[in-house]
Design an enzyme around this catalytic site. Structure first.
Site, PDB file in Angstrom:
ATOM      1  NE  ARG A 183     -14.675  26.261  18.268  1.00  0.00           N
ATOM      2  CZ  ARG A 183     -13.543  26.010  17.642  1.00  0.00           C
ATOM      3  NH1 ARG A 183     -12.377  26.948  17.808  1.00  0.00           N
ATOM      4  NH2 ARG A 183     -13.546  25.767  16.198  1.00  0.00           N
ATOM      5  CG  ASP A 184     -13.246  29.661  15.617  1.00  0.00           C
ATOM      6  OD1 ASP A 184     -12.607  29.380  15.993  1.00  0.00           O
ATOM      7  OD2 ASP A 184     -13.151  29.105  14.034  1.00  0.00           O
TER       8      ASP A 184
ATOM      9  CB  CYS B  37      -7.110  30.966  15.499  1.00  0.00           C
ATOM     10  SG  CYS B  37      -5.745  29.422  16.612  1.00  0.00           S
TER      11      CYS B  37
HETATM   12 ZN    ZN Z   1     -11.826  28.335  13.326  1.00  0.00          ZN
END
Ligand code: ZN
Length: 320
Positions: free
Chosen positions: A15-16, A242
């Site tokens: 995911r990240d 991010c």
């Molecule tokens: Zn993160």
């Protein structure tokens, strides 16, 4: 030095890690990676995020991922659900998922950059989401985003972390993750903040989510353990970032985390060789260098023949 005996790792690379990759990673490759991770002994894997496909095109295959992965016994599968729409999509997989994460930034400016709305508006939606997720039997984890510093506001007062923790607690959310989203935390700060939050909210199960942006993530793990934290997120091959936090870089590499803990005699249940082999597989489909010390240097136990022994062999070979 008194530390924890055992550490629980959540693998967040799929995911990240993947979400910050621009080049499309085929869904079957992602599924292969998750399936391999499921067989490393890692207890929890965050598979994907049910986010808007336009916001993060790389994770537009969340449904295919959830349908395609093997559900291995003993592994807990999680997904990030940034809003109610995401939670509704996750509900279709409630027989495959054990939990979901919701997120709230500790600063208005990051929350707006991340979700295009105020903290109050995001929280109002989480208020509606929490009972739905809990009713479905999901473990709900609340991420405290930018807990150690914000790219727009800099240092963050503890009171802002407390406010987020209290909001989560009011909804019965007792699993929380302190996220160093942009990788600005230092070990002393980690120790102080983690100690403070643990002491003030003893009902909470705390996780540290660390990014290695400024090469302090492993030191921060040690400081976290000194404060009694025994749950950490890791991203295999050190991918991550991010998309809305300028300059943020990779998660702490899971193989580096497992390696340090193993060298220190702290149990993780994770097979380091298997994780390292998975990290190496990323070199085939990630088009930039990977931030993983172990990929560069190998394990300490990978012994090389001493120069003297090499000479002897050479002499023997020459003579024989
Ligand atoms: Zn993160």
């Amino acid at each position: 030095m008194k530390l924890v005996d055992k550490v629980h790792i959540m693998e967040v690379g799929p995911r990240d890690g993947f979400q910050s990759e621009r080049k499309w990673i085929p869904t079957e490759t992602k599924i292969e990676i998750v399936n391999a991770l499921s067989r490393t002994g890692v207890p929890t894997i965050q598979v994907t995020s049910f986010t808007h496909p336009k916001a993060i095109p790389q994770l537009a295959d969340a449904e295919e991922m959830m349908r395609g992965i093997d559900i291995v016994e003993g592994v807990s599968y999680r997904a990030l659900t940034p809003n109610m729409r995401g939670l509704q999509r996750a509900l279709a997989f409630k027989d495959r998922l054990d939990g979901v994460s919701v997120m709230l930034s500790v600063t208005e400016s990051h929350n707006r950059a991340n979700g295009n709305r105020s903290i109050a508006d995001t929280f109002a939606e989480i208020e509606a989401m929490a009972p739905v997720a809990q009713e479905a039997g999901f473990i709900v984890s609340g991420s405290v985003i930018c807990a150690f510093g914000c790219p727009f506001e800099g240092e963050v007062p503890l009171s802002q972390l407390e406010r987020v923790a209290e909001r989560y607690l009011a909804l019965g959310i007792t699993h929380m993750s302190l996220a160093d989203t942009i990788g600005v935390a230092n070990p002393l700060q980690i120790y102080r903040v983690a100690s403070h939050m643990r002491a003030n909210y003893p009902a909470v199960t705390w996780t540290l989510h660390l990014h290695n942006t400024r090469d302090m993530a492993l030191a921060n793990v040690l400081a976290g353990m000194q404060a009694g934290i025994d749950r950490f997120d890791g991203g295999v091959a050190g991918l991550g970032g991010c998309p809305y936090a300028p300059g943020a870089s990779g998660n702490i590499a899971t193989e580096d985390l497992v390696n340090m803990l193993q060298e220190m005699g702290i149990e993780t249940g994770v097979d380091l060789d298997k994780v390292l082999a998975i990290a190496r597989r990323h070199e085939a489909f990630i088009d930039h260098p990977l931030d993983s010390a172990l990929l560069r240097a190998g394990k300490r136990s990978d012994l090389k023949p001493a120069p003297q022994a090499q000479q002897k062999v050479a002499v023997l070979e020459a003579g024989g």
